[in-house]
Scaffold this active site. Structure first.
Site, short mmCIF file in Angstrom:
data_model
loop_
_atom_site.label_atom_id
_atom_site.label_comp_id
_atom_site.label_asym_id
_atom_site.label_seq_id
_atom_site.Cartn_x
_atom_site.Cartn_y
_atom_site.Cartn_z
N GLN A 43 -65.95 -20.27 -2.64
CA GLN A 43 -65.00 -19.77 -2.29
C GLN A 43 -64.59 -18.62 -2.16
O GLN A 43 -63.91 -18.39 -0.97
CB GLN A 43 -63.75 -20.99 -2.66
CG GLN A 43 -63.61 -22.60 -1.96
CD GLN A 43 -62.47 -22.89 -2.84
OE1 GLN A 43 -62.51 -23.28 -4.24
NE2 GLN A 43 -61.70 -23.40 -2.47
N HIS A 65 -67.93 -26.08 -10.16
CA HIS A 65 -66.52 -26.06 -9.57
C HIS A 65 -67.21 -26.42 -8.21
O HIS A 65 -67.41 -26.23 -6.92
CB HIS A 65 -66.17 -24.33 -9.08
CG HIS A 65 -64.48 -25.43 -9.10
ND1 HIS A 65 -63.84 -24.68 -9.46
CD2 HIS A 65 -64.55 -25.54 -7.63
CE1 HIS A 65 -62.24 -25.07 -8.46
NE2 HIS A 65 -63.32 -25.83 -7.84
N ASN A 82 -65.24 -28.72 -13.16
CA ASN A 82 -64.23 -28.32 -12.53
C ASN A 82 -63.78 -30.36 -12.07
O ASN A 82 -64.54 -31.03 -10.80
CB ASN A 82 -63.72 -27.71 -11.22
CG ASN A 82 -62.38 -27.78 -10.16
OD1 ASN A 82 -61.44 -26.67 -11.07
ND2 ASN A 82 -62.35 -27.59 -9.23
N GLU A 83 -62.06 -30.86 -11.80
CA GLU A 83 -62.21 -31.90 -11.68
C GLU A 83 -63.42 -32.78 -11.16
O GLU A 83 -63.29 -33.58 -10.67
CB GLU A 83 -61.29 -31.76 -9.88
CG GLU A 83 -60.35 -30.86 -10.29
CD GLU A 83 -59.79 -30.51 -8.48
OE1 GLU A 83 -59.65 -30.71 -7.33
OE2 GLU A 83 -58.91 -30.22 -7.75
C1 BGC Z 1 -60.28 -27.55 -6.49
C2 BGC Z 1 -59.93 -26.18 -5.41
C3 BGC Z 1 -59.49 -25.90 -4.20
C4 BGC Z 1 -58.24 -26.49 -4.05
C5 BGC Z 1 -56.66 -26.54 -3.44
C6 BGC Z 1 -58.77 -28.27 -5.36
O1 BGC Z 1 -58.86 -29.61 -5.68
O2 BGC Z 1 -60.09 -26.92 -7.72
O3 BGC Z 1 -61.12 -25.91 -5.68
O4 BGC Z 1 -59.13 -24.83 -3.33
O5 BGC Z 1 -57.92 -27.93 -5.34
O6 BGC Z 1 -57.56 -27.46 -2.69
#
Ligand code: BGC
Length: 412
Positions: free
Chosen positions: A19, A113, A157-158
């Site tokens: 990003q 990520h 991540n997530e």
């Molecule tokens: C993610 C980010 C994303 C943010 C806002 C999260 O789900 O980890 O990469 O930019 O939310 O949408």
């Protein structure tokens, strides 16, 4: 009245490599963004050129008042071809980590990520069991080279984002059927009959297993190199509310999307909680946003209360130390950003008073950046970026939150 956070509380901001860095050309997303008929509104391109501007960016975050920085290491850069690890890329991240230490920011590193190397996707991606092993090997390699400089590590991540996207945000949409996903296959050397299992768009049960295995094996791999390094994963959470008897439906969604993962986090050193908004459920399923509630640029409700609700839910199920690894709002009105953070932090304080084990807070995001399929329009940054000349301008919200970080207390 001033309210203090616990001594040693971590205050940071977060970013993700794809990003902000720019030109992440060996990743699956770079390819998908550029396909005709892509669902991405624009390609990432140079993004905010953090890859070259990290030194000044890190200095700026320190000057604002933060004591930690969460960023991700890009697998597609470290291992651009299967089995080939780039010393230059590893060295780049060494320099970033050293810059953090120079500026007294404790680095929290995320190993994955959303983006993956193209070669991984060509070999079956996140539905191939081998992926767990390959991810663990990459984590071991990075830890052996850079582990001495890392303060805390997030594996993935997530971990649950494929389910969140599939069941909530793009409900009913079969990504595999979309033309741009089909069109990407030849570029990866895949047959039209192959499935394109990218991380974000692989919501199958098999994919769920592979992702959780990847986390488990990565923890073991990282610990085998640096046993004392705290490691966890992060989870995307929403304040899931039941309306008019929607409890059973809400519970079933929440079990599938969040609880399975919260259970898998038991025994980890910590859990990263990431929350932005709420979702309401009635007996028939997910409801539209409530009339009259302000909407953010992400098309979700402005709902800072989400953080308190999700921390409480996560703690009930995972029962491990927690860190808020992402929280924030996309808005062009910076005063609303301050209000959002104020509301969210009040929620954190309420949780702390009730004895919840919360160790830190990372705002999303340090900078305006590439918001995946939505491109550059949503503005999450505490620092505004003029992408025409890459100038950085600290927003008032950034100064405000930085001061809370510096003093470890909030004026209510
Ligand atoms: C993610 C980010 C994303 C943010 C806002 C999260 O789900 O980890 O990469 O930019 O939310 O949408």
């Amino acid at each position: 009245m001033k309210k203090n956070f616990p001594e040693g509380f971590i205050w940071g901001t977060a970013t993700a490599a794809h990003q902000v860095e720019g030109n992440n050309i060996n990743s699956d997303f770079w390819l998908l963004e550029r396909m005709p008929d892509t669902l991405f509104v624009e390609p990432s391109g140079d993004t905010i050129d953090h890859y070259h501007r990290y030194e000044n960016d890190i200095a700026l975050l320190a000057e604002m008042g933060f004591n930690s920085y969460r960023f991700s290491i890009e697998w597609a850069r470290i291992e651009p071809e299967e089995g080939y690890f780039s010393d230059a890329a590893i060295n780049h991240y060494r320099q970033m980590l050293e810059a953090c230490h120079r500026h007294k920011l404790k680095p929290m590193v995320t190993f994955h990520h959303f983006t993956s190397p193209r070669w991984l996707i060509a070999r079956g991606g996140w539905e191939n069991e081998e992926t767990a092993k390959k991810f663990a090997q990459y984590c071991a390699k990075v830890t052996s080279q850079l582990g001495d400089l890392i303060d805390r590590a997030c594996t993935i991540n997530e971990v649950n984002i494929p389910m969140v996207i599939n069941r909530i945000h793009l409900a009913g949409l079969d990504m595999q059927e979309l033309g741009f996903m089909q069109a990407a296959k030849p570029y990866l050397g895949m047959f039209p009959s192959d499935k394109l299992n990218t991380f974000m768009f692989t919501p199958s049960e098999k994919g769920r297993k592979v992702v959780l295995q990847a986390h488990k094996q990565a923890v073991a791999a990282i610990k085998s190199v640096r046993p004392d390094l705290p490691v966890g994963m992060t989870i995307s959470m929403d304040d899931m509310q039941a309306v008019d008897g929607g409890e059973a439906v809400r519970d079933s969604f929440r079990h599938d999307i969040e609880d399975v993962y919260l259970q898998a986090a038991r025994g980890d050193d910590f859990l990263g909680v990431q929350a932005y908004s709420r979702i309401r459920f009635g007996p028939e399923g997910k409801l539209a946003p409530e009339e009259g509630v302000e909407m953010t640029h992400m098309g979700v409700e402005f709902w800072p209360e989400a953080l308190e609700a999700t921390l409480r839910h996560a703690s009930r199920i995972a029962n491990v130390p927690m860190i808020v690894t992402e929280n924030g709002v996309a808005t062009s009105d910076d005063t609303r950003r301050v209000e959002y953070y104020r509301g969210a932090l009040e929620g954190v304080l309420n949780c702390l008073v009730d004895g919840l084990d919360i160790h830190g807070y990372y705002a999303w995001s340090a900078f305006d950046n590439f918001e995946w399929m939505l491109g550059y329009e949503p503005k999450f940054g505490l620092v505004e970026i003029n992408r025409a000349n890459q100038e950085r301008l600290v927003r008032q919200s950034g100064r405000w939150l930085g001061e809370i970080a510096r003093t470890n207390c909030i004026d209510e």
